[in-house]
Design a protein around this motif. Sequence first.
Motif, PDB file in Angstrom:
ATOM      1  N   TYR A   1      -4.018  -0.423  -5.417  1.00 21.36           N
ATOM      2  CA  TYR A   1      -3.825  -1.726  -6.071  1.00 21.36           C
ATOM      3  C   TYR A   1      -3.432  -2.845  -5.094  1.00 21.36           C
ATOM      4  O   TYR A   1      -4.110  -3.900  -5.065  1.00 21.36           O
ATOM      5  N   PRO A   2      -2.397  -2.690  -4.261  1.00 20.75           N
ATOM      6  CA  PRO A   2      -2.052  -3.777  -3.338  1.00 20.75           C
ATOM      7  C   PRO A   2      -3.187  -4.087  -2.359  1.00 20.75           C
ATOM      8  O   PRO A   2      -3.523  -5.253  -2.119  1.00 20.75           O
TER       9      PRO A   2
ATOM     10  N   ILE B   1      -6.113  -6.015  -4.032  1.00 21.11           N
ATOM     11  CA  ILE B   1      -5.863  -7.441  -4.235  1.00 21.11           C
ATOM     12  C   ILE B   1      -6.064  -8.204  -2.929  1.00 21.11           C
ATOM     13  O   ILE B   1      -6.694  -9.276  -2.895  1.00 21.11           O
TER      14      ILE B   1
ATOM     15  N   PRO C   1      -7.039  -8.780  -9.919  1.00 21.06           N
ATOM     16  CA  PRO C   1      -5.911  -7.899 -10.275  1.00 21.06           C
ATOM     17  C   PRO C   1      -6.040  -7.245 -11.647  1.00 21.06           C
ATOM     18  O   PRO C   1      -5.755  -6.057 -11.805  1.00 21.06           O
TER      19      PRO C   1
ATOM     20  N   ALA D   1      -6.630  -3.198 -12.100  1.00 19.05           N
ATOM     21  CA  ALA D   1      -5.744  -2.331 -12.888  1.00 19.05           C
ATOM     22  C   ALA D   1      -6.544  -1.592 -13.960  1.00 19.05           C
ATOM     23  O   ALA D   1      -6.335  -0.392 -14.198  1.00 19.05           O
TER      24      ALA D   1
ATOM     25  N   SER E   1     -12.278 -11.355  -7.383  1.00 18.03           N
ATOM     26  CA  SER E   1     -11.463 -12.540  -7.658  1.00 18.03           C
ATOM     27  C   SER E   1     -12.073 -13.805  -7.077  1.00 18.03           C
ATOM     28  O   SER E   1     -11.659 -14.908  -7.409  1.00 18.03           O
TER      29      SER E   1
ATOM     30  N   MET F   1       2.431  -1.456 -12.185  1.00 19.67           N
ATOM     31  CA  MET F   1       2.184  -2.785 -11.623  1.00 19.67           C
ATOM     32  C   MET F   1       3.491  -3.528 -11.362  1.00 19.67           C
ATOM     33  O   MET F   1       3.646  -4.191 -10.333  1.00 19.67           O
TER      34      MET F   1
ATOM     35  N   LEU G   1       5.165  -2.573  -8.221  1.00 19.78           N
ATOM     36  CA  LEU G   1       4.503  -3.124  -7.027  1.00 19.78           C
ATOM     37  C   LEU G   1       4.759  -4.620  -6.889  1.00 19.78           C
ATOM     38  O   LEU G   1       4.754  -5.152  -5.781  1.00 19.78           O
ATOM     39  N   VAL G   2       4.996  -5.315  -8.007  1.00 19.68           N
ATOM     40  CA  VAL G   2       5.344  -6.736  -7.964  1.00 19.68           C
ATOM     41  C   VAL G   2       6.632  -6.942  -7.188  1.00 19.68           C
ATOM     42  O   VAL G   2       6.777  -7.891  -6.407  1.00 19.68           O
TER      43      VAL G   2
ATOM     44  N   PHE H   1       5.658  -6.117  -3.268  1.00 19.51           N
ATOM     45  CA  PHE H   1       4.703  -6.963  -2.541  1.00 19.51           C
ATOM     46  C   PHE H   1       4.723  -8.375  -3.124  1.00 19.51           C
ATOM     47  O   PHE H   1       4.457  -8.564  -4.313  1.00 19.51           O
TER      48      PHE H   1
ATOM     49  N   ILE I   1       1.596  -9.890  -5.119  1.00 17.30           N
ATOM     50  CA  ILE I   1       1.186  -9.343  -6.415  1.00 17.30           C
ATOM     51  C   ILE I   1       1.937 -10.068  -7.523  1.00 17.30           C
ATOM     52  O   ILE I   1       3.161 -10.128  -7.518  1.00 17.30           O
ATOM     53  N   GLN I   2       1.189 -10.614  -8.473  1.00 12.95           N
ATOM     54  CA  GLN I   2       1.769 -11.335  -9.594  1.00 12.95           C
ATOM     55  C   GLN I   2       1.741 -10.460 -10.852  1.00 12.95           C
ATOM     56  O   GLN I   2       0.816  -9.673 -11.049  1.00 12.95           O
TER      57      GLN I   2
END
Length: 493
Positions: free
Chosen positions: A148-149, A152, A158, A162, A228, A428, A431-432, A435, A438-439
Amino acid sequence: MLEQKKYSVDFRVSRWLSLLPLFIFMVACILFFVVFRIYEMDVLAMGGFMALIIGSLFAKNIGKYWESVIKGMSSDMANTLILILIVVSFFGKMMALAGVAEGFVWVGMQLHLTGALFTVFTFIIASLLATITGTSIGTLATAFPLLYPAGILLGADPLFLAGAILSGAIFGDSIGPISDVTIASCATQKYTRKEGFADIGGMVLSRLRYALVAGLISIVLFLIFGGSGQETDLAGQELIKQYSDPRGLIMLIPVVILLFVAVKSQNIYIAVTMGTLSGIAVALPLGILEVADIFTVQDGKLDGFLINGIRSVLGTIAFLIPLFGIMGVLEESGTMNEIINRLANSKLASTARGTEIIIMMGTTLSGICLGGANGPACLMFGPLTDKLGKQKHLHPYRRGNLLSGFASTIPVLIPFSSLFIIITNANMNSLVEEFSFIQPINPMLIPVGTFHPIALFLVFLFAVITGWGRLFEGENGVALKHPEVDCQKKHTA
């Protein structure tokens, strides 16, 4: 005739009070999974045993009641399911420990995938991980920090990234030969015209047509929406490099051996034994695993994938025991037979298609009540699917495919109740915090980006309406497309 059978368990006031333990059990599942968000199977087991105890208070003969509970718990279906879960747990834990995920990440790095292509790659890798290890929740826990990180940073969207991880986890869980979904859908579907339950190898092969079509639809959608549009970042390449190791790919050898033996022998015990032994034979000499990873004792504690495999399924086994006890009560009170007769004699169940619609609705409702847990949903509605399907001579493969298929669709996507959505959101959020780039994402939006369960529902709905893939059971359990026509040909030959 079944209607003339004398049943051993009677209830005060009405026979329908035999449904009370099942109702209490389902309420407990909703409370723990949906309201309190406690995702532990042994907690559900507690709810099941409490349901049985409360139910016993309404039986006319409590001794007979508990005899029916024991009969349900000791059924062939229950014992087969528990044994398979224990045996396959060793292989699943071994594969997770051997770094298969890192091997797939290495492949992605060599291909220099970015944007939407990385989202598609993530879906494929999550699918393979879930198929190999047999666990969707384990796949979520493994794939999010790995992919995931980095995704992105490499230009993947994102939300759809996911969704790709969750989609892959469900895809692999629904077709994996050692997943609880596959095991439950096989061990609850018994042959009518020969001994035994649906074999896992044959079931998986028959299921691929549905899963692969839904998978291809998902890939196209992830390819369209998965990027994205932002520039890729070199930091993404560095991040993904940390989790890259080609040695993990070597462990595909025992996977191939397991699948080959499963199809050839139609015996999951032989297949998993060969897969586990070949995995050890491959991993030890190459240093992928050490002896201590298999079995070790330190400070009075046992460790290694053998004991960890057992630990990983104890909660599920604890869940199974009261569930089959409840099924025993329903059988011995005659309630199960009454429900089957009413459904089988309903206008909807007058055709094979109508029977399959009933299976679709029952499985979906069971999954929703169990917080989207597709394995337990298969266990809960599996016995009913078995009996209903037999009324129209549906083959065990077809029954099992509908059961596992619909359990892995709509129930997975309900944002306020699905444990998969909640666990995805939790991964998620962790991880926010780690990192800065990551939003957070609104969990209500996660189902929008999770294409595979949606595609799988549409594929199975099409299969039910059109009869695509519908199989009937013939002599000695042979799968037939048109049993009446085939039988007529045999008689005239």
